[in-house]
Design a protein around this motif. Structure first.
Motif, PDB file in Angstrom:
ATOM      1  N   LEU A 116       0.837  -1.197   0.000  1.00  0.00           N
ATOM      2  CA  LEU A 116       0.000   0.000   0.000  1.00  0.00           C
ATOM      3  C   LEU A 116       0.875   1.251   0.000  1.00  0.00           C
ATOM      4  CD1 LEU A 116      -2.618  -1.101   2.686  1.00  0.00           C
ATOM      5  CD2 LEU A 116      -2.823  -1.307   0.230  1.00  0.00           C
ATOM      6  N   ILE A 117       0.619   2.158  -0.934  1.00  0.00           N
ATOM      7  CA  ILE A 117       1.364   3.420  -1.026  1.00  0.00           C
ATOM      8  C   ILE A 117       0.364   4.571  -0.990  1.00  0.00           C
ATOM      9  CG2 ILE A 117       2.929   4.818  -2.435  1.00  0.00           C
ATOM     10  CD1 ILE A 117       3.937   2.186  -3.687  1.00  0.00           C
TER      11      ILE A 117
ATOM     12  N   ALA B 243       0.163   8.717  -1.348  1.00  0.00           N
ATOM     13  CA  ALA B 243       0.859   9.926  -1.786  1.00  0.00           C
ATOM     14  C   ALA B 243      -0.058  11.128  -1.604  1.00  0.00           C
ATOM     15  CB  ALA B 243       1.270   9.788  -3.254  1.00  0.00           C
TER      16      ALA B 243
ATOM     17  N   LYS C  63      -7.256   7.159   5.348  1.00  0.00           N
ATOM     18  CA  LYS C  63      -6.027   6.380   5.151  1.00  0.00           C
ATOM     19  C   LYS C  63      -6.004   5.169   6.087  1.00  0.00           C
ATOM     20  CE  LYS C  63      -0.987   6.791   5.601  1.00  0.00           C
ATOM     21  NZ  LYS C  63       0.127   7.696   5.972  1.00  0.00           N
TER      22      LYS C  63
ATOM     23  N   VAL D 116       0.751  -3.702  -6.217  1.00  0.00           N
ATOM     24  CA  VAL D 116       0.755  -2.467  -5.431  1.00  0.00           C
ATOM     25  C   VAL D 116      -0.603  -1.778  -5.566  1.00  0.00           C
ATOM     26  CG1 VAL D 116       1.863  -0.226  -5.107  1.00  0.00           C
ATOM     27  CG2 VAL D 116       3.222  -2.164  -5.883  1.00  0.00           C
TER      28      VAL D 116
ATOM     29  N   HIS E 231      -2.049   1.916  -5.047  1.00  0.00           N
ATOM     30  CA  HIS E 231      -1.534   3.283  -4.912  1.00  0.00           C
ATOM     31  C   HIS E 231      -2.695   4.254  -4.746  1.00  0.00           C
ATOM     32  CE1 HIS E 231       0.577   7.014  -5.854  1.00  0.00           C
ATOM     33  NE2 HIS E 231       1.704   6.362  -5.625  1.00  0.00           N
TER      34      HIS E 231
ATOM     35  N   THR F 103      -3.593   8.302  -4.220  1.00  0.00           N
ATOM     36  CA  THR F 103      -3.063   9.662  -4.332  1.00  0.00           C
ATOM     37  C   THR F 103      -4.164  10.660  -3.998  1.00  0.00           C
ATOM     38  OG1 THR F 103      -1.636   8.897  -6.124  1.00  0.00           O
ATOM     39  CG2 THR F 103      -1.818  11.272  -5.830  1.00  0.00           C
TER      40      THR F 103
ATOM     41  N   ARG G 293      -5.239   3.432  -7.846  1.00  0.00           N
ATOM     42  CA  ARG G 293      -4.666   2.655  -8.952  1.00  0.00           C
ATOM     43  C   ARG G 293      -4.083   1.346  -8.420  1.00  0.00           C
ATOM     44  NH1 ARG G 293      -7.216   6.070 -10.823  1.00  0.00           N
ATOM     45  NH2 ARG G 293      -6.692   7.672 -12.375  1.00  0.00           N
ATOM     46  N   SER G 294      -4.131   0.332  -9.277  1.00  0.00           N
ATOM     47  CA  SER G 294      -3.609  -0.990  -8.921  1.00  0.00           C
ATOM     48  C   SER G 294      -2.593  -1.426  -9.972  1.00  0.00           C
ATOM     49  CB  SER G 294      -4.765  -1.991  -8.845  1.00  0.00           C
ATOM     50  OG  SER G 294      -4.285  -3.267  -8.537  1.00  0.00           O
ATOM     51  N   TYR G 295      -1.397  -1.793  -9.527  1.00  0.00           N
ATOM     52  CA  TYR G 295      -0.317  -2.169 -10.446  1.00  0.00           C
ATOM     53  C   TYR G 295       0.229  -3.546 -10.097  1.00  0.00           C
ATOM     54  CZ  TYR G 295      -0.209   2.884 -11.340  1.00  0.00           C
ATOM     55  OH  TYR G 295      -0.544   4.174 -11.650  1.00  0.00           O
TER      56      TYR G 295
ATOM     57  N   GLU H 294      -0.071  -1.590 -15.082  1.00  0.00           N
ATOM     58  CA  GLU H 294      -1.416  -1.370 -14.534  1.00  0.00           C
ATOM     59  C   GLU H 294      -2.273  -2.616 -14.708  1.00  0.00           C
ATOM     60  OE1 GLU H 294      -4.844   2.077 -14.275  1.00  0.00           O
ATOM     61  OE2 GLU H 294      -3.235   2.304 -15.735  1.00  0.00           O
TER      62      GLU H 294
ATOM     63  N   SER I 230      -9.239   0.821 -11.682  1.00  0.00           N
ATOM     64  CA  SER I 230      -8.780   2.201 -11.588  1.00  0.00           C
ATOM     65  C   SER I 230      -9.979   3.087 -11.252  1.00  0.00           C
ATOM     66  CB  SER I 230      -8.151   2.611 -12.921  1.00  0.00           C
ATOM     67  OG  SER I 230      -7.866   3.978 -12.935  1.00  0.00           O
TER      68      SER I 230
END
Length: 306
Positions: free
Chosen positions: A143-144, A146, A160, A183, A185, A187, A196-198, A216, A220
């Protein structure tokens, strides 16, 4: 009395095991999530719930039938489903003219709603629409987050925490490099949340550490924050409380410095150095005359005390 609130005595061993699994534990089970669609959910909301369920498997329950409820007005039905399916996380999808493409994400404490946040879907790309390879079921994501809003604004800070709870998966003791497969992500920018999912691709780099590429995978989502129902600070603090049995016992007389070095303190009685046994040497032996003078000094000290 509600059927789920009354005390149930198990009649079989299987029922006893089932009830033991739901009992409070020091180390709780992995949090399951229930995904519910409202009475007027459209195709977009339904597909979002299916895609999130695909990411959450096997720690999720997808309700396929429509449920006519409004979480911000009446929470009894959510609490009933939470108790029935033993889920402490939920995602509710609905659609109407006032709030189109609506998602409510929340969590429970003791089968009561702790906090929930309403999000609006502005743009959505499904898992099916992105024609890339997907991750296997049950993969733990990275999990990221930003954006400064996740650390500054209270609503975003609680969001969060909620998203970490929702997508974190099981707690693991060891991590394998090949197991880092995808991942998620998030933002926060200009009042919107971009999800987003990568998929993580490990490529040859000519050295021991592989080169990482992101592809990707989907889904999304472009989300916007709508309404919030946050728990009070006291209730939130109570829900985060660690049991006494899990808290590490404090060790006395042990300290650590900034570099991690351990120091121990030993308490000893005061030593009489005159009785300390040293190496015997002829050159250090006292002469008879010195012994006589020492004895006389000791006698005179005793006389003065008396």
């Amino acid at each position: 009395m509600d059927a789920l609130d009354r005390v149930v005595k198990p009649k079989t061993k299987r029922a006893k095991r089932f009830l033991e699994k739901r009992e409070p534990k020091l180390s709780e089970n992995i949090k399951n999530a229930m995904l519910i669609k409202g009475g007027n959910a459209n195709l977009t909301v339904t597909q979002v719930l299916r895609d999130v369920y695909a990411l959450k498997k096997p720690y999720g329950v997808l309700y396929k039938k429509k449920n006519i409820t409004r979480p911000f007005e009446d929470q009894t039905s959510l609490e009933f489903f939470s108790k029935k399916s033993d889920c402490s996380l939920f995602m509710f999808g609905s659609h109407n003219k006032k709030r189109p493409n609506n998602l409510v994400i929340g969590r429970m404490y003791d089968y009561h709603v702790l906090d929930m946040i309403e999000l609006g879907i502005e743009k959505f790309v499904s898992l099916k629409d992105i024609k890339n390879s997907k991750c296997p079921e049950g993969t733990k994501p990275m999990l990221i987050f930003a954006g400064d809003d996740f650390d500054v604004t209270e609503d975003y800070r609680r969001l969060k925490s909620l998203l970490i709870d929702f997508f974190r998966g099981p707690t693991v003791s060891n991590i394998r490099l090949a197991g880092l497969e995808y991942v998620l992500h998030f933002t926060a920018l200009n009042g919107k949340i971009y999800f987003r999912s990568y998929k993580l691709l490990l490529k040859k780099s000519g050295c021991r550490t592989p080169r990482i590429e992101l592809e990707e995978m989907g889904p999304s989502l472009d989300l916007v924050l709508r309404r919030t129902h946050l728990a009070s600070d006291d209730l939130y603090k109570l829900s985060m409380k660690t049991p006494k049995a899990l808290k590490p016992k404090k060790k006395k007389n042990i300290s650590h410095d900034t570099f991690g070095t351990t120091y121990g303190r030993i308490h000893m009685q005061k030593q009489d150095l005159s009785k300390l046994q040293t190496r015997k040497m002829k050159g250090l032996k006292k002469r008879p005359a010195e012994k006589i003078t020492e004895d006389q000094e000791k006698k005179s000290k005793k006389m003065k005390k008396h």
